[in-house]
Design a protein around this motif. Structure first.
Motif, short mmCIF file in Angstrom:
data_model
loop_
_atom_site.label_atom_id
_atom_site.label_comp_id
_atom_site.label_asym_id
_atom_site.label_seq_id
_atom_site.Cartn_x
_atom_site.Cartn_y
_atom_site.Cartn_z
N UNK A 146 0.79 -0.91 0.03
CA UNK A 146 -0.09 0.00 -0.04
C UNK A 146 1.03 1.17 0.09
N UNK A 147 2.16 1.20 -0.26
CA UNK A 147 2.91 2.41 -0.74
C UNK A 147 2.19 3.39 -1.62
N UNK A 148 1.93 4.64 -1.03
CA UNK A 148 1.47 5.87 -1.98
C UNK A 148 2.07 6.26 -2.95
N UNK A 149 3.44 5.96 -3.02
CA UNK A 149 4.42 6.73 -4.10
C UNK A 149 4.37 5.44 -5.02
N UNK A 150 3.87 5.50 -6.07
CA UNK A 150 3.47 4.36 -7.02
C UNK A 150 3.74 5.24 -8.55
N UNK A 151 3.91 4.40 -9.65
CA UNK A 151 3.81 4.81 -10.87
C UNK A 151 3.54 3.61 -11.88
N UNK A 152 3.24 4.05 -13.04
CA UNK A 152 3.06 2.96 -14.30
C UNK A 152 2.74 3.71 -15.50
N UNK A 153 2.90 2.89 -16.55
CA UNK A 153 2.75 3.40 -17.75
C UNK A 153 1.08 3.86 -17.83
N UNK A 154 0.74 4.73 -18.78
CA UNK A 154 -0.50 5.15 -18.71
C UNK A 154 -1.30 4.27 -19.49
N UNK A 155 -0.51 3.42 -20.50
CA UNK A 155 -1.30 2.33 -21.24
C UNK A 155 -1.78 1.17 -20.21
N UNK A 156 -0.82 0.99 -19.24
CA UNK A 156 -1.19 -0.11 -18.29
C UNK A 156 -2.28 0.27 -17.16
N UNK A 157 -2.07 1.49 -16.77
CA UNK A 157 -3.07 2.08 -15.82
C UNK A 157 -4.54 2.16 -16.08
N UNK A 158 -4.54 2.65 -17.33
CA UNK A 158 -5.90 2.90 -18.04
C UNK A 158 -6.53 1.58 -18.30
N UNK A 159 -5.81 0.64 -18.65
CA UNK A 159 -6.24 -0.69 -19.12
C UNK A 159 -6.60 -1.42 -18.21
N UNK A 160 -6.28 -1.24 -16.79
CA UNK A 160 -6.87 -2.10 -15.75
C UNK A 160 -8.25 -1.57 -15.63
N UNK A 161 -8.95 -0.68 -16.00
CA UNK A 161 -10.25 -0.35 -15.80
C UNK A 161 -10.71 -0.18 -14.36
N UNK A 162 -9.87 0.39 -13.75
CA UNK A 162 -9.93 0.79 -12.04
C UNK A 162 -11.29 1.35 -11.76
N UNK A 163 -12.00 0.55 -10.99
CA UNK A 163 -13.28 1.20 -10.42
C UNK A 163 -13.76 1.74 -9.20
N UNK A 164 -12.92 1.18 -8.02
CA UNK A 164 -13.26 1.52 -6.64
C UNK A 164 -12.94 3.08 -6.48
N UNK A 165 -13.79 3.68 -5.48
CA UNK A 165 -13.41 4.92 -5.31
C UNK A 165 -12.93 5.43 -3.95
N UNK A 166 -12.60 4.48 -3.12
CA UNK A 166 -12.10 4.68 -1.80
C UNK A 166 -10.60 4.29 -1.58
N UNK A 167 -10.08 4.15 -0.40
CA UNK A 167 -8.69 3.75 -0.16
C UNK A 167 -8.42 2.46 -0.66
N UNK A 168 -9.36 1.80 -1.06
CA UNK A 168 -9.27 0.33 -1.61
C UNK A 168 -8.79 0.30 -2.97
N UNK A 169 -8.57 1.65 -3.59
CA UNK A 169 -8.20 1.70 -4.96
C UNK A 169 -6.63 1.18 -4.91
N UNK A 170 -5.88 1.46 -3.80
CA UNK A 170 -4.61 1.04 -3.95
C UNK A 170 -4.46 -0.29 -4.01
N UNK A 171 -5.39 -1.13 -3.58
CA UNK A 171 -5.31 -2.59 -3.62
C UNK A 171 -5.93 -3.04 -4.99
#
Length: 377
Positions: A146-171
């Motif tokens: 759950x480290x808050x400093x993280x990164x990734x390629x935009x292609x990978x991050x947007x391709x994950x289709x992340x949905x959650x809106x709270x702190x569980x977003x990190x998980x």
């Protein structure tokens, strides 16, 4: 940077981010995903040359997700705007992405946690336990889940289709990345005490539970399936042994009272297995499963339909009614008088168990069908 009333710490974060861009010699932008600040954080960010993206929906995950989709760069780095992370430590993370990683995670335990930066319950209980479970459940290589400093390629991050809106977003990010087969790497980063003059937005016990709940939702076999199967096995063994008569083990006699507990084990076990199936179906139907994962390509429990559930439920109900009629017949033979509990309960307990299982199976089938129908619409 997700931001909600961070006017006190935002200037230093913006300065460190600008220094990082200049030192690394890259073309970049600083993007503030503002979650409705009322302390002038937006003006501070714009004066420093940052781009402000307003995010109407409150929540850590909503802010980060909006920022990710609004970002223009090839690589995206994110961290809180409270001064707890030093953006000047992004260099090694960028190198891991350039070397082929899709997601780059910081590791605070390797980089150093300053005194007072992390509560003891997070440092010695929450983070180690959740990180261990992440490696156990999902084979996630990072040691700091759950480290808050993280990164990734935009292609990978947007391709994950992340949905959650709270702190569980990190998980959600690292779980989906692992299930999607993305390459993850980590580098040491430090954690400083935040510079706020108010309590942090994070609530350790509440948010820790939300992370754990989300992990179990994605991997329900540990919470529901395996315990449920163990209960079912124990209950059926108890039925097989005790339906024939009492069992004597030394000076101990197991009789219909134990049979009743075996029936409870069967019912609870079935309910746990049903919840495991419902969780898998929900994750798939809600779009939480990664698009490239096996779960998304092969819908879980596709054979679990309301029609098949009803067929099996009718068979169980018929068996339960048959056993009930036999129990009443034996009672009639005794002129509806007193009966031996040891004898009659060997008919009544399995009869009731079958009837309850029939109802549970019917309800589970209807609920699965309802989830699929509602989400298709």
């Amino acid at each position: 940077m997700p931001c909600l009333n961070e006017a006190l710490t935002l200037p230093d974060c913006l300065r460190e981010a600008r220094e990082t861009i200049e030192r690394l010699g890259v073309r970049g932008e600083i993007l503030i995903a503002d979650n409705g600040s009322t302390d002038g954080s937006q003006d501070i960010a714009e004066a420093a040359g940052a781009r402000v993206v307003p995010v109407a929906q409150r929540g850590y995950g909503h802010a980060l997700n909006a920022g990710i989709h609004a970002a223009k760069g090839r690589y995206i780095f994110m961290a809180d705007a409270d001064g707890s992370y030093d953006f000047r430590e992004c260099g090694p993370l960028l190198e891991t992405l350039r070397a082929g990683a899709d997601i780059a995670m910081g590791n605070r335990f390797a980089g150093g946690i300053h005194p007072g930066a992390m509560p003891w319950k997070n440092r010695y209980i929450g983070n180690p336990v959740l990180s261990f479970l992440g490696r156990l459940f999902f084979k996630i290589p990072t040691r700091d889940f759950h480290c808050g400093l993280r990164g990734g390629s935009k292609r990978a991050l947007t391709g994950l289709d992340l949905r959650t809106g709270g702190m569980e977003f990190a998980s959600e990010m690292v779980i989906k990345a692992s299930l999607s087969g993305l390459k993850m790497a980590e580098s040491p980063v430090s954690l400083r005490p935040d510079g706020r003059d108010r309590p942090p937005h994070l609530r350790p016990w509440r948010d820790g539970w939300r992370h754990l709940r989300f992990m179990l939702l994605f991997n329900p076999r540990w919470l529901f399936m395996l315990p449920g199967l163990a209960l079912l096995l124990g209950g059926f063994i108890g039925f097989a042994v005790l339906l024939r008569g009492p069992l004597e083990i030394g000076s101990i006699t197991l009789d219909v009272h134990t049979l009743l507990y075996a029936a409870a084990a069967i019912l609870c076990g079935f309910q746990a297995v049903a919840f495991a199936a419902l969780s898998k179906v929900f994750v798939h139907e809600a779009g939480l499963a990664p698009k490239t994962s096996r779960m998304n390509k092969n819908p879980p429990f596709a054979g679990l339909t309301i029609e098949r559930s009803i067929v099996v439920a009718v068979v169980l109900a018929a068996l339960g009614l048959g056993l009930s009629f036999e129990a009443v017949h034996r009672w009639k033979q005794a002129a509806f008088g007193n009966l031996s509990p040891s004898e009659i309960l060997r008919w009544a307990v399995p009869a009731v168990t079958c009837l309850v299982l029939s109802m549970q199976l019917t309800l589970a089938g209807f609920f699965v069908d309802m989830m699929r129908l509602r989400l298709r619409r």
